[in-house]
Write an enzyme that holds these catalytic residues in place. Structure first.
Site, short mmCIF file in Angstrom:
data_model
loop_
_atom_site.label_atom_id
_atom_site.label_comp_id
_atom_site.label_asym_id
_atom_site.label_seq_id
_atom_site.Cartn_x
_atom_site.Cartn_y
_atom_site.Cartn_z
N HIS A 1 34.77 30.29 29.16
CA HIS A 1 34.79 31.44 28.65
C HIS A 1 33.83 31.71 27.61
O HIS A 1 33.91 31.32 26.46
CB HIS A 1 36.27 31.75 28.17
CG HIS A 1 36.47 33.27 27.74
ND1 HIS A 1 36.79 33.56 26.46
CD2 HIS A 1 36.09 34.24 28.32
CE1 HIS A 1 36.93 34.72 26.24
NE2 HIS A 1 36.52 35.36 27.40
N GLU B 1 34.96 28.98 24.78
CA GLU B 1 36.22 28.42 24.93
C GLU B 1 36.49 27.64 26.40
O GLU B 1 35.83 28.40 27.40
CB GLU B 1 37.31 29.54 25.11
CG GLU B 1 37.64 29.79 23.71
CD GLU B 1 38.50 31.18 23.65
OE1 GLU B 1 39.25 31.24 22.75
OE2 GLU B 1 38.39 32.09 24.57
N SER C 1 38.69 36.17 31.08
CA SER C 1 39.24 36.26 29.80
C SER C 1 40.71 36.07 29.65
O SER C 1 41.30 35.92 28.47
CB SER C 1 38.89 37.59 29.00
OG SER C 1 37.32 38.06 29.58
N ASN D 1 40.76 36.04 22.42
CA ASN D 1 41.29 37.28 23.01
C ASN D 1 42.70 37.30 22.70
O ASN D 1 43.18 38.60 22.56
CB ASN D 1 41.01 37.35 24.49
CG ASN D 1 39.51 37.73 24.77
OD1 ASN D 1 38.99 37.87 23.80
ND2 ASN D 1 39.03 37.49 26.20
N1 LIG Z 1 33.13 42.22 28.91
C1 LIG Z 1 33.34 41.00 27.94
O1 LIG Z 1 33.17 41.22 26.82
C2 LIG Z 1 33.76 39.86 28.49
C3 LIG Z 1 33.88 38.62 27.72
C4 LIG Z 1 34.12 37.48 28.37
C5 LIG Z 1 34.62 37.32 29.49
N2 LIG Z 1 34.51 38.51 30.13
C6 LIG Z 1 35.16 38.01 31.53
O2 LIG Z 1 34.20 38.17 32.52
C7 LIG Z 1 34.06 38.42 33.63
C8 LIG Z 1 33.14 39.70 34.21
O3 LIG Z 1 33.58 40.79 33.20
P1 LIG Z 1 32.21 41.85 32.83
O4 LIG Z 1 32.45 42.57 31.68
O5 LIG Z 1 30.99 41.07 32.65
O6 LIG Z 1 32.43 42.71 34.29
P2 LIG Z 1 31.38 43.81 34.82
O7 LIG Z 1 32.12 44.70 35.55
O8 LIG Z 1 30.67 44.09 33.66
O9 LIG Z 1 30.37 42.94 35.75
C9 LIG Z 1 31.12 42.51 36.87
C10 LIG Z 1 30.09 42.11 37.78
O10 LIG Z 1 30.45 41.49 38.96
C11 LIG Z 1 29.80 42.03 40.17
N3 LIG Z 1 30.78 41.76 41.45
C12 LIG Z 1 31.88 42.22 41.85
N4 LIG Z 1 32.29 41.70 43.02
C13 LIG Z 1 31.36 40.79 43.17
C14 LIG Z 1 31.36 39.81 44.39
N5 LIG Z 1 32.17 39.78 45.13
N6 LIG Z 1 30.16 38.77 44.51
C15 LIG Z 1 29.12 38.88 43.24
N7 LIG Z 1 29.39 39.68 42.34
C16 LIG Z 1 30.16 40.67 42.35
C17 LIG Z 1 29.69 43.63 39.93
O11 LIG Z 1 28.78 44.02 40.85
C18 LIG Z 1 29.19 43.50 38.53
O12 LIG Z 1 27.97 43.51 38.38
C19 LIG Z 1 35.59 38.99 33.74
O13 LIG Z 1 36.42 38.02 34.09
C20 LIG Z 1 35.95 39.25 32.12
O14 LIG Z 1 37.19 38.88 31.91
C21 LIG Z 1 34.44 39.65 29.73
#
Ligand SMILES: NC(=O)c1ccc[n+]([C@@H]2O[C@H](COP(=O)([O-])OP(=O)(O)OC[C@H]3O[C@@H](n4cnc5c(N)ncnc54)[C@H](O)[C@@H]3O)[C@@H](O)[C@H]2O)c1
Length: 596
Positions: free
Chosen positions: A142, A154, A121, A192
């Site tokens: 994204h 995006e 993000s 964002n």
């Molecule tokens: N939460 C949101 O609203 C949102 C929206 C768009 C983009 N994002 C982006 O998406 C990405 C993930 O965010 P999220 O909110 O889903 O996080 P999250 O913490 O909910 O999930 C992350 C997952 O990654 C797993 N993980 C960690 N290390 C790992 C590895 N080495 N190999 C495989 N899996 C692994 C974890 O176990 C976890 O299940 C981030 O870059 C975030 O910025 C988040």
């Protein structure tokens, strides 16, 4: 010919990853879904199952399609399972070193032609790409939360991303039924960059007890038509993820203080209050991962219509003024069964206001929303006067005269002499400090702000402004009156912009700055906010409706009061106002409306 993607890999099955898996599998693409451990894999599998089961229950997905969807997903622990996919989307936590490590691994494991994409993000896609030997095949894709629902994607190209990779990914987005905006690699991209300053500001309001979580969220939902309030949205995003995004945006985006995470966020993350995913964030949820909010110790008690907290009984209401707001407010009170005394500066003005109220009530009758008898009863409850002396026996006065402090102060000094003791005196000001008005009387404890929105008969929200001298009884009275009017009263402190304008206008101003910096177009920015964040209108559409002059005046007030450098009005906004491009009302603002 765009490249065919028959199998994609998704790394990390958290909030975003699980949703992204669903998007691909729903569209007939095989997915290899990868996690770091067996328990995390099970959580991801359960999230996918929960989401698709809900879609079936809502009738949005057939059972057979759900089963076919699940058959397309192959779950595995470890990145090695991704050796033969066409595209990988990484969705692990927002840490640069972690993402770089994963991309270096993916580079080693995946076929040379595989496209490697990140769902980051806020981190630099370029910095992630240089951890591989194929930065030209690295791109940002994204998605928005929840990925299966939000239409926007995006697509982030770096200076080295190959044009055909961009084109292939754009075609893939179309196949997924998504709308894409393709942009360069800048902190926070479009959505964002515009959203997180607002979210952080809302957390700051909550932290400083400026307003409750329920009131902040209700204000933005009802005042701006947003699908969720900012604190509920923080819970959905995940507070740990939100913290990392803010922190990165602060460091990458020019150290704008508005992105410095509010300290409360760090405390909540440390305490394990991560939002929905942990079952508790700003709100408490039925269980981890559930969208259902349950009451907790901070939930306000339902009063069941009883007068709570020493609220005073109100039967007769004076409304002072003859403009749009006064007219609407008279109608609202009369319809709700109050006796209303309207005071204007002359019987001619009273006649006009009376006509306007009649016309509006008649519209209600024509539309079948109001019975003729109720219209007549409402009109019968209003008396018309040109002298303040007729307010001697009212229980509440609502002032809606011109937005000038000297005029309002003189009026409140007169009300102080005329009205009986115990009356609540309310101003509808949208920009002046309520305390200035209160101190023009000898009874500042009885003075509140009642900020109605335009058109008052339609808008469901009223901001109840308490000053540092307002008594709890006066605040409770104002709140009870809002409820009796069928509106939601949200209580907040006496600061410029109250809740809604303080949170809304800096975001609009930021959109203008983004346009001015040529990062994107007005159309793409509007698209991004509507399709990525569920806003009913994009920022430029809204600015043209509100009026650029009005918006500039509000933004100036906010800047002058808070001296926040990030609140300085965008030069482009000032120039458009100077040029007379004020929006729809002059047929030209950010867009040309002369042909519509
Ligand atoms: N939460 C949101 O609203 C949102 C929206 C768009 C983009 N994002 C982006 O998406 C990405 C993930 O965010 P999220 O909110 O889903 O996080 P999250 O913490 O909910 O999930 C992350 C997952 O990654 C797993 N993980 C960690 N290390 C790992 C590895 N080495 N190999 C495989 N899996 C692994 C974890 O176990 C976890 O299940 C981030 O870059 C975030 O910025 C988040």
């Amino acid at each position: 010919m765009a490249r065919e993607f028959s199998t994609v890999g998704v790394v990390g099955l958290g909030t975003m990853g699980a949703g992204i898996v669903e998007v691909f599998a729903r569209n007939g693409i095989d997915v290899v879904a990868v996690e770091i451990s067996a328990p995390a894999l099970e959580r991801g599998r359960a999230t996918l199952k929960g989401s698709t089961d809900r879609a079936v229950a809502k009738g949005k997905l057939a059972e057979a399609d759900r089963d076919a969807l699940h058959e397309r997903v192959h779950f595995a622990v470890g990145l090695d399972a991704l050796h033969s996919v066409d595209l990988v989307i990484e969705a692990v936590p927002e840490h640069l070193d972690l993402k770089q490590r994963i991309f270096a691994e993916l580079d080693r494991i995946c076929r040379p032609e595989t496209i490697l994409a990140t769902n980051t993000s806020s981190l630099s896609v370029t910095e992630i790409s240089v951890a591989t030997s194929r930065p030209n095949q690295v791109i940002g894709i994204h998605f928005f939360n929840p990925a299966p629902v939000m239409k926007l994607v995006e697509v982030v190209r770096t200076v080295v991303t190959a044009p055909e990779v961009v084109a292939d990914v754009e075609a893939l987005c179309a196949r997924l039924g998504k709308v894409d905006v393709t942009i360069n690699d800048r902190a926070g991209f479009i959505a964002n960059a515009l959203l997180f300053g607002y979210l952080n500001h809302a957390v700051g309001m909550f932290e400083s007890h400026y307003a409750t979580r329920e009131d902040i969220d209700a204000a933005m939902k009802l005042g701006c038509g947003l699908p969720m309030g900012p604190l509920a949205l923080m819970d959905l995003i995940g507070l740990d993820t939100a913290y990392e995004i803010l922190d990165t945006m602060y460091r990458r985006g020019g150290r704008d203080r508005r992105h410095a995470p509010v300290p409360l966020l760090k405390q909540m993350v440390t305490a394990g209050l991560l939002g929905r995913k942990s079952g508790r964030g700003f709100y408490t949820y039925e269980r981890p991962g559930s969208p259902v909010v349950v009451p907790d110790e901070a939930t306000p008690l339902a009063t069941d219509g009883a007068l709570a907290d020493g609220a005073r009984a109100i039967a007769k209401v004076g409304v002072v003024g003859s403009g749009t707001m006064a007219t609407g407010i008279i109608e609202v009170f009369a319809k709700a069964g109050y006796e209303v005394v309207s005071v204007t500066r002359g019987m001619e003005k009273s006649a006009k206001v009376c006509e306007a109220v009649k016309t509006s009530l008649n519209k209600g009758v024509v539309r079948g929303k109001l019975a003729e008898a109720d219209r007549d009863a409402a009109l019968g409850r209003i008396s018309w006067s040109a002298t303040l002396d007729h307010l001697a026996d009212v229980d509440l006065v609502v002032e809606a005269v011109v937005e000038e402090l000297s005029v309002k102060k003189a009026l409140f000094a007169s009300l102080d002499e005329i009205c009986k003791p115990g009356v609540v005196l309310a101003t509808t000001t949208s920009s002046l400090p309520v305390i200035d008005v209160a101190m023009a009387t000898q009874r500042p404890a009885d003075v509140v702000g009642l900020h109605f929105f335009n058109p008052a008969p339609v808008m469901p929200l009223v901001e109840v402004v308490r000053t540092i001298r307002t008594s709890p009884e006066a605040t409770a009275t104002a709140r009870a009156v809002c409820a009796a009017l069928g509106k939601t009263g949200v209580v907040c402190g006496d600061r410029s912009g109250f809740i809604v304008n303080a949170l809304l206008f800096p975001y609009l101003n930021d959109a203008v700055k983004m346009l001015e910096a040529s990062y994107s177009t007005a159309d793409d920015i509007d698209h991004a906010m509507k399709l990525g964040c569920g806003y009913p209108m994009g920022p430029f559409e809204l600015l043209d409706v509100v009026g650029l002059d009005v918006s500039l005046a509000i933004q100036r007030e906010l800047y002058l009061e808070l001296r926040e450098p990030g609140f300085a009005p965008a030069p482009l906004l000032e120039h458009l106002v100077t040029a007379g491009y004020l929006g729809r009302k002059t047929r030209r603002g950010f867009r040309d409306h002369s042909h519509r």
